[in-house]
Design a protein around this motif. Structure first.
Motif, PDB file in Angstrom:
ATOM      1  N   THR B  92     -11.622 -28.761 -32.500  1.00  0.00           N
ATOM      2  CA  THR B  92     -12.077 -28.129 -31.259  1.00  0.00           C
ATOM      3  C   THR B  92     -12.526 -29.173 -30.253  1.00  0.00           C
ATOM      4  OG1 THR B  92     -12.946 -26.366 -32.651  1.00  0.00           O
ATOM      5  CG2 THR B  92     -13.665 -26.371 -30.361  1.00  0.00           C
ATOM      6  N   ILE B  93     -13.291 -30.161 -30.736  1.00  0.00           N
ATOM      7  CA  ILE B  93     -13.820 -31.188 -29.831  1.00  0.00           C
ATOM      8  C   ILE B  93     -12.680 -31.969 -29.184  1.00  0.00           C
ATOM      9  CG2 ILE B  93     -15.170 -33.331 -29.752  1.00  0.00           C
ATOM     10  CD1 ILE B  93     -16.877 -32.014 -32.086  1.00  0.00           C
ATOM     11  N   VAL B  94     -11.677 -32.320 -29.981  1.00  0.00           N
ATOM     12  CA  VAL B  94     -10.545 -33.082 -29.444  1.00  0.00           C
ATOM     13  C   VAL B  94      -9.721 -32.214 -28.485  1.00  0.00           C
ATOM     14  CG1 VAL B  94      -8.287 -34.008 -30.116  1.00  0.00           C
ATOM     15  CG2 VAL B  94     -10.367 -34.841 -31.224  1.00  0.00           C
ATOM     16  N   GLN B  95      -9.511 -30.966 -28.861  1.00  0.00           N
ATOM     17  CA  GLN B  95      -8.716 -30.092 -27.999  1.00  0.00           C
ATOM     18  C   GLN B  95      -9.402 -29.871 -26.651  1.00  0.00           C
ATOM     19  OE1 GLN B  95      -8.537 -25.771 -28.319  1.00  0.00           O
ATOM     20  NE2 GLN B  95      -6.382 -25.940 -28.834  1.00  0.00           N
ATOM     21  N   LYS B  96     -10.665 -29.458 -26.709  1.00  0.00           N
ATOM     22  CA  LYS B  96     -11.397 -29.138 -25.468  1.00  0.00           C
ATOM     23  C   LYS B  96     -11.749 -30.407 -24.688  1.00  0.00           C
ATOM     24  CE  LYS B  96     -11.434 -24.834 -26.368  1.00  0.00           C
ATOM     25  NZ  LYS B  96     -10.216 -24.251 -25.807  1.00  0.00           N
ATOM     26  N   GLY B  97     -12.054 -31.472 -25.410  1.00  0.00           N
ATOM     27  CA  GLY B  97     -12.397 -32.737 -24.758  1.00  0.00           C
ATOM     28  C   GLY B  97     -11.204 -33.300 -23.990  1.00  0.00           C
ATOM     29  N   THR B  98     -10.000 -33.112 -24.539  1.00  0.00           N
ATOM     30  CA  THR B  98      -8.776 -33.554 -23.862  1.00  0.00           C
ATOM     31  C   THR B  98      -8.563 -32.741 -22.591  1.00  0.00           C
ATOM     32  OG1 THR B  98      -7.785 -34.227 -25.950  1.00  0.00           O
ATOM     33  CG2 THR B  98      -6.269 -33.796 -24.131  1.00  0.00           C
ATOM     34  N   ARG B 227     -31.571 -27.092 -23.196  1.00  0.00           N
ATOM     35  CA  ARG B 227     -31.160 -26.215 -24.297  1.00  0.00           C
ATOM     36  C   ARG B 227     -30.584 -27.051 -25.434  1.00  0.00           C
ATOM     37  NH1 ARG B 227     -30.641 -24.367 -19.788  1.00  0.00           N
ATOM     38  NH2 ARG B 227     -28.753 -25.585 -19.465  1.00  0.00           N
ATOM     39  N   ILE B 228     -30.749 -26.552 -26.652  1.00  0.00           N
ATOM     40  CA  ILE B 228     -30.190 -27.258 -27.797  1.00  0.00           C
ATOM     41  C   ILE B 228     -28.700 -26.947 -27.865  1.00  0.00           C
ATOM     42  CG2 ILE B 228     -30.232 -27.409 -30.319  1.00  0.00           C
ATOM     43  CD1 ILE B 228     -33.261 -26.741 -30.109  1.00  0.00           C
ATOM     44  N   LEU B 229     -27.858 -27.970 -27.716  1.00  0.00           N
ATOM     45  CA  LEU B 229     -26.410 -27.751 -27.746  1.00  0.00           C
ATOM     46  C   LEU B 229     -25.877 -28.048 -29.139  1.00  0.00           C
ATOM     47  CD1 LEU B 229     -25.338 -29.580 -24.442  1.00  0.00           C
ATOM     48  CD2 LEU B 229     -25.803 -27.150 -24.740  1.00  0.00           C
ATOM     49  N   ARG B 230     -24.926 -27.255 -29.601  1.00  0.00           N
ATOM     50  CA  ARG B 230     -24.241 -27.570 -30.851  1.00  0.00           C
ATOM     51  C   ARG B 230     -23.429 -28.842 -30.635  1.00  0.00           C
ATOM     52  NH1 ARG B 230     -23.002 -22.269 -34.068  1.00  0.00           N
ATOM     53  NH2 ARG B 230     -24.433 -20.885 -33.011  1.00  0.00           N
ATOM     54  N   THR B 231     -23.140 -29.534 -31.727  1.00  0.00           N
ATOM     55  CA  THR B 231     -22.426 -30.811 -31.589  1.00  0.00           C
ATOM     56  C   THR B 231     -21.081 -30.639 -30.882  1.00  0.00           C
ATOM     57  OG1 THR B 231     -21.554 -32.751 -32.739  1.00  0.00           O
ATOM     58  CG2 THR B 231     -21.519 -30.701 -33.989  1.00  0.00           C
ATOM     59  N   GLU B 232     -20.400 -29.512 -31.134  1.00  0.00           N
ATOM     60  CA  GLU B 232     -19.078 -29.325 -30.530  1.00  0.00           C
ATOM     61  C   GLU B 232     -19.161 -28.930 -29.050  1.00  0.00           C
ATOM     62  OE1 GLU B 232     -20.465 -27.373 -32.752  1.00  0.00           O
ATOM     63  OE2 GLU B 232     -19.814 -25.283 -32.609  1.00  0.00           O
ATOM     64  N   THR B 233     -20.362 -28.667 -28.556  1.00  0.00           N
ATOM     65  CA  THR B 233     -20.508 -28.309 -27.138  1.00  0.00           C
ATOM     66  C   THR B 233     -20.908 -29.513 -26.295  1.00  0.00           C
ATOM     67  OG1 THR B 233     -21.319 -26.169 -27.945  1.00  0.00           O
ATOM     68  CG2 THR B 233     -21.570 -26.579 -25.608  1.00  0.00           C
ATOM     69  N   ALA B 234     -21.546 -30.504 -26.919  1.00  0.00           N
ATOM     70  CA  ALA B 234     -22.120 -31.618 -26.161  1.00  0.00           C
ATOM     71  C   ALA B 234     -21.066 -32.409 -25.376  1.00  0.00           C
ATOM     72  CB  ALA B 234     -22.892 -32.536 -27.101  1.00  0.00           C
ATOM     73  N   ALA B 235     -19.912 -32.709 -26.016  1.00  0.00           N
ATOM     74  CA  ALA B 235     -18.871 -33.484 -25.326  1.00  0.00           C
ATOM     75  C   ALA B 235     -18.360 -32.719 -24.106  1.00  0.00           C
ATOM     76  CB  ALA B 235     -17.713 -33.795 -26.272  1.00  0.00           C
ATOM     77  N   LEU B 236     -18.222 -31.400 -24.272  1.00  0.00           N
ATOM     78  CA  LEU B 236     -17.749 -30.566 -23.171  1.00  0.00           C
ATOM     79  C   LEU B 236     -18.721 -30.558 -22.013  1.00  0.00           C
ATOM     80  CD1 LEU B 236     -16.076 -27.311 -24.341  1.00  0.00           C
ATOM     81  CD2 LEU B 236     -15.187 -29.509 -23.680  1.00  0.00           C
ATOM     82  N   TYR B 237     -20.014 -30.460 -22.355  1.00  0.00           N
ATOM     83  CA  TYR B 237     -21.063 -30.492 -21.320  1.00  0.00           C
ATOM     84  C   TYR B 237     -20.946 -31.798 -20.553  1.00  0.00           C
ATOM     85  CZ  TYR B 237     -25.688 -30.437 -19.146  1.00  0.00           C
ATOM     86  OH  TYR B 237     -26.733 -30.460 -18.242  1.00  0.00           O
ATOM     87  N   LEU B 238     -20.874 -32.890 -21.300  1.00  0.00           N
ATOM     88  CA  LEU B 238     -20.858 -34.221 -20.706  1.00  0.00           C
ATOM     89  C   LEU B 238     -19.635 -34.419 -19.797  1.00  0.00           C
ATOM     90  CD1 LEU B 238     -21.899 -37.379 -22.558  1.00  0.00           C
ATOM     91  CD2 LEU B 238     -19.752 -37.437 -21.336  1.00  0.00           C
ATOM     92  N   LEU B 239     -18.455 -34.038 -20.291  1.00  0.00           N
ATOM     93  CA  LEU B 239     -17.231 -34.218 -19.508  1.00  0.00           C
ATOM     94  C   LEU B 239     -17.212 -33.303 -18.284  1.00  0.00           C
ATOM     95  CD1 LEU B 239     -14.822 -34.488 -22.547  1.00  0.00           C
ATOM     96  CD2 LEU B 239     -15.203 -36.322 -20.878  1.00  0.00           C
TER      97      LEU B 239
END
Lengths: 255, 255
Positions: B92-98, B227-239
């Motif tokens: 998920t992280i790679v897909q959404k981060g891309t 807010r406490i972000l799940r690990t898979e949400t943090a990269a998306l927030y940042l990008l």
């Protein structure tokens, strides 16, 4: 620390009574013992640090230790109007959107929505989404559980939008022609506690006709960057940008 | 329109030769015919609108119609160092981060990473992630497929970080004490084409010891909102925040 939302009539200044699924979760899943600590939120803006006092049948009683003062709510109130997507994508949108601070979700029966929520199944779907919402709000230590409204048609959405000063539509075509200033221009006008109504299309986006009708009724067409985002990513992008703008860049965080 | 990444040696100014999985996708999944249009990108910064010319065994030949001029790459180059999460979350992280514009992903064997990538299985995992990455880059019409590096330990990460001027760690404890200005302060210093190295913890976040060591080596500890972000949400927030900052707020989009 585990947070639970507890109805206001089950808590006072000294004590909290936890029942139902949450009581079972404390006993069976978390296997907590007397004096273990939990957080209890009343879904009206207050949360308390509590210690488990005793167990009684299916109930858990906890003593209030102190009021928690951190406010993790977004400074502006964002309603995500989500074009109904396929399959389980709405689950993800509600879970992640809650984590990122959304205030409310409205399923929107858009032209390109392939999934139809049949009358018989609608209640079941909404119940499921509300459960996901509550759990995500607990997990991310929100003070409020976002609301999930019944689905709206375009006409209902336009009427509902009348009460909003700030309303927008994520429209891919706007992004394509390089017009990226709509969204920041809109949110720069907003102040703390203002509500924002944000429409996101289903797979394939909203149609030109839908965009035109919404625009006619005061919705601003906005691009969300030059990359094509999947429907389940758009709400996250939007909420993250709102958080970045108000909470990080302009430091509007209540402490 | 469907986009395919084609090795540079299979294309020139006039013609593109598509082989392997992509040729099969065009024929079997998309069921395209002669003169149907596709986009071909060379993963070196150029993309072309093409029309299918003819099919030959397992190959598809297409004629170049015109160079595409839209550049959907993020103005700064973000490397996501992701604490290895449980199960399929990295997908998920790679897909959404891309989709959200990441330049590179580095799996990070963090203290709290529960999943261990065993030597024998590592190559398989990386191959899978690279496939997800390419497909997500095609779907979101990127010009470049993000790279996925071999996993690093903390020491390797610190050494690797030496070449970066801008580096940060998403650290929940920083967010908790209300220090939210680290991230915007950092990215305000950055200009177009600057690289950013951003470390995100696995479930449970990075430890205080890891944070201290990284900080000692020039990584800035940053909160990503209250807010406490799940690990898979943090990269998306940042990008999303990076995109909002450079592409929407400051209009750094190449057209």
């Amino acid at each position: 620390m585990q947070r639970y939302f507890v109805p206001r009539d089950q808590m006072d200044q000294q004590r909290v009574r936890i029942s139902g699924d949450d009581a079972r979760h404390i006993q069976k899943v978390m296997r907590m013992k007397v004096s273990d600590q939990i957080e209890c939120a009343d879904n009206q803006g207050e949360a308390f640090l509590c210690a488990i006092e005793h167990f009684e049948d299916d109930l858990v009683y906890a003593t209030v230790l102190q009021k928690l003062t951190t406010n993790p709510e977004l400074p502006i109130h964002v309603t995500i109007v989500q074009g109904i997507p396929k399959a389980e994508k709405f689950d993800t949108i509600v879970q992640k959107g809650t984590e990122c601070g959304a205030d409310r979700f409205i399923p929107f029966q858009a032209n390109r929505s392939i999934a139809l929520w049949k009358k018989g199944k609608q209640e079941k779907k909404l119940t499921r989404l509300r459960k996901i919402c509550k759990e995500a709000a607990e997990q991310s230590h929100r003070l409020l559980v976002p609301e999930i409204y019944d689905p709206m048609t375009l006409d209902q959405l336009i009427t509902y939008g009348d009460q909003f000063t700030y309303k927008m539509v994520a429209f891919e075509e706007t992004a394509k022609v390089g017009a990226q200033s709509g969204f920041p221009t809109l949110i720069k006008k907003m102040s703390k506690d203002d509500p924002l109504l944000a429409v996101i299309g289903p797979e394939g986006g909203i149609t030109t006709e839908e965009a035109a009708q919404l625009q006619e009724h005061g919705f601003v067409l906005c691009g969300l960057g030059p990359r094509i985002l999947r429907t389940e990513t758009a709400a996250l992008y939007l909420l993250s940008a709102v958080s970045y703008h108000f909470e990080l860049l302009h430091g509007e965080v209540d402490e």
